[in-house]
Design an enzyme around this catalytic site. Structure first.
Site, PDB file in Angstrom:
ATOM      1  CG  HIS A  89      43.127  36.059  24.362  1.00  0.00           C
ATOM      2  ND1 HIS A  89      43.052  36.143  25.738  1.00  0.00           N
ATOM      3  CD2 HIS A  89      41.848  36.195  23.906  1.00  0.00           C
ATOM      4  CE1 HIS A  89      41.786  36.296  26.097  1.00  0.00           C
ATOM      5  NE2 HIS A  89      41.033  36.339  25.010  1.00  0.00           N
ATOM      6  CG  HIS A  90      45.912  40.608  28.507  1.00  0.00           C
ATOM      7  ND1 HIS A  90      47.075  40.290  29.188  1.00  0.00           N
ATOM      8  CD2 HIS A  90      45.720  41.942  28.708  1.00  0.00           C
ATOM      9  CE1 HIS A  90      47.550  41.372  29.766  1.00  0.00           C
ATOM     10  NE2 HIS A  90      46.763  42.380  29.492  1.00  0.00           N
ATOM     11  CB  ALA A  91      44.475  34.007  28.009  1.00  0.00           C
TER      12      ALA A  91
ATOM     13  CG  ASN B 127      48.555  37.790  31.886  1.00  0.00           C
ATOM     14  OD1 ASN B 127      48.618  38.934  31.470  1.00  0.00           O
ATOM     15  ND2 ASN B 127      48.123  36.784  31.129  1.00  0.00           N
TER      16      ASN B 127
END
Length: 468
Positions: free
Chosen positions: A138-140, A312
C-alpha cells in the site's frame, strides 16, 4: 505505535473500490541460480527469516473512534507469513503477457487492512524456466525511494544468504494504546494544527503569485486543470491492465549523450512519442501537448516544523510532453526544454508544502468525498488535472539476487486515479531500463501497443544518434 503522516494517511483516505492506492513491483528471476535449488517453500522460509530485520513488513494499521487524528502503525503480534506469500502457476505458454494479465487481475484487488498492507505472489511456469514475483504494497507505507530501499533489503549482491542486522531485528512499531492514540491525536488536531496553519499560509500564498509571474515570461510549468482531455482521462473502474518492457541502458545513454540531455528527459521524450503514436492510432491526439504529473522525491529536502516525519516524502511536478511534435529528434529537444522549465519552477516552491498541507487531510470527510466523486463520475465535469503520471526511479547498476535468485528484470507499477487512468513508471537497474505500465482496462484497451511504441521510439532515436 507510530502515527502516520498526513501524506501517508491520505493514500488511505483516497482509496475507493475503483481507485486502489497500492504500488507494485514485478520481479523476474532465474531460479537456476538459487543455491541448493529453487523451491517455493525454501524461498518463503528465507523471506520469513529476512523479515525479522524488516519492521516495515510487520506493522499494521490501528485506529479508534476516539482518535481524531491520522491512524497509527503497530506491530502485528499475530504475523503469519502464509497470509502474505502465495504461489500460483502462470497459464501456458507463460509469456510476459500471461504474467501481466495475472498481475493486472491482482492489481484490481484491495489489500486487507486488518493485516500488514503487503503481499507477495510467486508466479511459476514462466517461459524459459523463469519465475516471477509480484510484490504489492500500500502507498501509505511506501513511496518510490523507500520501495527501492525495501527491494534492496530483499536483494543481495551474491546468491549467498545474508546475516541479519541485529539493530533492525530489535526495531518494532510498538503496541497499541487507545488512550494514548486518542490523547496524542487530540493534541495534534487541536493544538499543533492551528499553529502549523498559521505558519503555512504565508508560504502557500507565495506559490500562485510566483506562478503568475513565471507564466507571464513563459517559464512556468503547466498549471493543474489545463491538460487536454484524452480517452484515458475519465472515471476509472477496478479493472486493470498491465504491460511491461525492457531496453538496454546503454541505448538510453547513447541517446542522452548525442542530444545533450538527461536520462529523465530521454524518458519523457520516449513516453511522449509512444503516447503520440497510441493516440494517433485511435484518432484521439489533442492538438496541444499532453501534461504529465511527475512525482519528485523530497527525501533529501530540509525538514521544517511544518511537516511530520513519514514514509512518503514526495512532491509533484507538472511538465508538458511534446506529443504535438512529429519529428522524434525535435521532440526530445522540446521535451528537454519543457522539463527544464518545470524543474526550475518546481525548485522555487518549498518541497515541504504538499506534505505540510496533507497533515490537515480530514480522514472521514475526504474518504466520503472521494467515494462521492468517483460514484458520480465527477472527473468528467472538469478539465483534466493532468494526462498521465510518469515516474523514474533509479536503481543499482549491478546484478542483484532476490532471495538467492538472479534478478533479470524489475517492472514497477504505480496507481491510477479518477481522471488519470494511465501510469507509466521506469526503473533502471543492472544495465537495463525497465518500464511498467498500469492502466484502467476500459480506458487503455490496447496497453501493449504503448510498450511497443516506446521500444520503437528508442530505435528511432538511436538511429538519429548514429546518423552523420
Amino acid at each position: 505505535m507510530q502515527r502516520l503522516s498526513g501524506l501517508d494517511a491520505s493514500f488511505l483516505y483516497l482509496e475507493t473500490r475503483s481507485q486502489l492506492m497500492h504500488v507494485i513491483g514485478i520481479i523476474e528471476i532465474d531460479p537456476a541460480t538459487v543455491p541448493g535449488g529453487y523451491s517455493f517453500e525454501t524461498m518463503r522460509a528465507e523471506l520469513e527469516r529476512r523479515l525479522q530485520a524488516m519492521p516495515t513488513f510487520r506493522r499494521k494499521l490501528a485506529n479508534s473512534v476516539l482518535n481524531i487524528d491520522h491512524p497509527v502503525w503497530i506491530e502485528d503480534t499475530d504475523f503469519d507469513i502464509q497470509r502474505h506469500v502465495h504461489r500460483v502457476a502462470v497459464p501456458s505458454p507463460g509469456s510476459e503477457r500471461e504474467v501481466a494479465d495475472f498481475c493486472a487481475h491482482l492489481a484490481g484487488q484491495t489489500l486487507d487492512r486488518g493485516k500488514p498492507l503487503w503481499e507477495l505472489w510467486i508466479l511459476e511456469g514462466v517461459a524459459g524456466g523463469k519465475v516471477a514475483a509480484m510484490l504489492r504494497m500500500h502507498h501509505a507505507g511506501v513511496d518510490g525511494v523507500t520501495g527501492a530501499d525495501l527491494l534492496a533489503q530483499l536483494c543481495t549482491l551474491t546468491p549467498d544468504l545474508p546475516e541479519l542486522d541485529e539493530q533492525k531485528v530489535k526495531e518494532t512499531a510498538g503496541s497499541s494504546s487507545r488512550t494514548t492514540m486518542a490523547a496524542g491525536g487530540a493534541v495534534n488536531y487541536l493544538v499543533q494544527r492551528p499553529i502549523a496553519m498559521a505558519k503555512l499560509l504565508p508560504a502557500t500564498l507565495r506559490v500562485p503569485v510566483g506562478w503568475l509571474r513565471r507564466a507571464q515570461s513563459a517559464d512556468a510549468m503547466p498549471a493543474p486543470f489545463q491538460a487536454p482531455r484524452t480517452p484515458f482521462n475519465a472515471p476509472i473502474t477496478p479493472h486493470r491492465v498491465v504491460a511491461m518492457g525492457q531496453v538496454p541502458m546503454a541505448d538510453i545513454k547513447e541517446i542522452k549523450n548525442h542530444f545533450g540531455v538527461k536520462i529523465n528527459e530521454v524518458v519523457l521524450a520516449l513516453v511522449a512519442g509512444a503516447l503520440r503514436d497510441y493516440l494517433l492510432h485511435i484518432d484521439a491526439l489533442p492538438e496541444q501537448p499532453l501534461v504529465a504529473m511527475v512525482p519528485v522525491s523530497v527525501h533529501d529536502a530540509d525538514e521544517t516544523d511544518l511537516v511530520v516525519e513519514g514514509t512518503n516524502k514526495v512532491s509533484g511536478m507538472f511538465t508538458e510532453l511534446a506529443t504535438d511534435v512529429a519529428d522524434p529528434a525535435e521532440r526530445i529537444e522540446a521535451s528537454a526544454r519543457a522539463s527544464r522549465i518545470s524543474k526550475a519552477h518546481h525548485a522555487d516552491i518549498d518541497a515541504n508544502i504538499l506534505r505540510a498541507w496533507a497533515q490537515f487531510a480530514p480522514g472521514t470527510t475526504l474518504a466520503a468525498a472521494m467515494k462521492f466523486y468517483g460514484d458520480r463520475k465527477l472527473s468528467n465535469r472538469h478539465p483534466a488535472v493532468f494526462n498521465v503520471l510518469i515516474s523514474n526511479v533509479p536503481g543499482p547498476d549491478f546484478p542483484l539476487y532476490f532471495l538467492g535468485a538472479r534478478v533479470e528484470g524489475v517492472y514497477p507499477l504505480g496507481p491510477v486515479f479518477h481522471g488519470g487512468g494511465l501510469n507509466i513508471t521506469v526503473f533502471s537497474a543492472d544495465g537495463k531500463l525497465n518500464f511498467g505500465l498500469l492502466g484502467c482496462k476500459e480506458l487503455v484497451p490496447d496497453e501493449w501497443s504503448i510498450v511497443e511504441s516506446f521500444q520503437a521510439e528508442v530505435d528511432v532515436l538511436l538511429a538519429a544518434a548514429a546518423a552523420p
